[in-house]
Design a protein around this motif. Structure first.
Motif, mmCIF file in Angstrom:
data_model
loop_
_atom_site.group_PDB
_atom_site.id
_atom_site.type_symbol
_atom_site.label_atom_id
_atom_site.label_comp_id
_atom_site.label_asym_id
_atom_site.label_seq_id
_atom_site.Cartn_x
_atom_site.Cartn_y
_atom_site.Cartn_z
ATOM 1 N N ASP A 1 -0.314 2.990 29.474
ATOM 2 C CA ASP A 1 -0.997 3.563 30.637
ATOM 3 C C ASP A 1 0.000 4.108 31.654
ATOM 4 O OD1 ASP A 1 -3.428 2.883 29.507
ATOM 5 O OD2 ASP A 1 -3.640 1.036 30.693
ATOM 6 N N ASN B 1 -2.931 10.898 31.823
ATOM 7 C CA ASN B 1 -3.722 9.676 31.731
ATOM 8 C C ASN B 1 -5.224 9.936 31.704
ATOM 9 O OD1 ASN B 1 -3.121 10.515 34.342
ATOM 10 N ND2 ASN B 1 -3.473 8.508 35.224
ATOM 11 N N HIS B 2 -5.663 11.157 31.912
ATOM 12 C CA HIS B 2 -7.082 11.499 31.828
ATOM 13 C C HIS B 2 -7.500 11.893 30.404
ATOM 14 C CE1 HIS B 2 -4.882 15.215 32.504
ATOM 15 N NE2 HIS B 2 -5.891 15.845 31.934
ATOM 16 N N TRP B 3 -6.543 12.095 29.505
ATOM 17 C CA TRP B 3 -6.873 12.471 28.127
ATOM 18 C C TRP B 3 -7.341 11.251 27.351
ATOM 19 C CZ3 TRP B 3 -2.036 15.836 26.601
ATOM 20 C CH2 TRP B 3 -2.059 17.012 27.344
ATOM 21 N N PRO B 4 -8.407 11.388 26.574
ATOM 22 C CA PRO B 4 -8.874 10.247 25.777
ATOM 23 C C PRO B 4 -7.955 10.010 24.574
ATOM 24 C CG PRO B 4 -10.256 12.165 25.373
ATOM 25 C CD PRO B 4 -9.272 12.550 26.443
ATOM 26 N N ARG C 1 -6.262 6.565 22.013
ATOM 27 C CA ARG C 1 -6.171 5.137 21.691
ATOM 28 C C ARG C 1 -4.745 4.817 21.270
ATOM 29 N NH1 ARG C 1 -8.954 3.055 17.247
ATOM 30 N NH2 ARG C 1 -8.203 4.851 16.102
ATOM 31 N N GLY D 1 -13.406 13.097 18.789
ATOM 32 C CA GLY D 1 -13.211 11.834 19.496
ATOM 33 C C GLY D 1 -11.817 11.743 20.085
ATOM 34 N N PRO D 2 -11.461 10.545 20.561
ATOM 35 C CA PRO D 2 -10.124 10.400 21.148
ATOM 36 C C PRO D 2 -9.024 10.480 20.090
ATOM 37 C CG PRO D 2 -11.230 8.278 21.056
ATOM 38 C CD PRO D 2 -12.231 9.320 20.618
ATOM 39 N N THR E 1 -5.332 9.330 18.500
ATOM 40 C CA THR E 1 -4.736 8.018 18.291
ATOM 41 C C THR E 1 -3.232 8.167 18.256
ATOM 42 O OG1 THR E 1 -6.627 7.254 17.006
ATOM 43 C CG2 THR E 1 -4.572 6.031 16.735
#
Length: 126
Positions: free
Chosen positions: A62, A71-74, A76, A102-103, A105
């Motif tokens: 983070d 930090n606003h991008w999705p 994992r 989706g997010p 990784t």
């Protein structure tokens, strides 16, 4: 790029120098010398992510994302298994996988948790 004791091979050093020359001449020296802050792998810059010489992966991730302004991008964060992919006989330190709808990784090798500079460099790269 830097493989042993902080010494780069001549071709790699020339590549880095050329890139910085291009950036400074294209964006102007103020971009780097007045408006850019050097982020170091220390508790000052990563107060939640560092616990002594150990990395706390999620808080560190983070903080890295916040320093990069993404930090606003999705996305994992996933620890690789110790039998993760290998490249040229070396375990892969990290990887990026587009999440499509989706997010995304980002993965990291567990050995990086004991190497804060390598962890930060790998995740920033990915």
């Amino acid at each position: 790029m830097i493989w042993r004791a902080g010494v780069a091979r001549p071709a790699e050093a020339e590549w880095v120098t050329d890139r910085f020359y291009w950036l400074v001449t294209t964006l102007g020296p103020a971009t780097f010398f007045q408006h850019t802050r050097l982020i170091l792998p220390t508790p000052r810059f990563f107060p939640a992510g560092l616990l002594g010489d150990e990395v706390r992966p999620s808080p560190m991730f983070d903080e890295i994302r916040a320093h990069l302004g993404v930090n606003h991008w999705p996305v994992r964060l996933v620890e690789l298994g110790t039998t993760g992919r290998r490249r040229k006989g070396h375990a892969v330190a990290g990887s990026f996988h587009d999440g499509g709808a989706g997010p995304a990784t980002i993965t990291y090798h567990p050995r990086l948790k004991g190497r804060p500079g390598a962890f930060i460099g790998t995740l920033a790269h990915e």
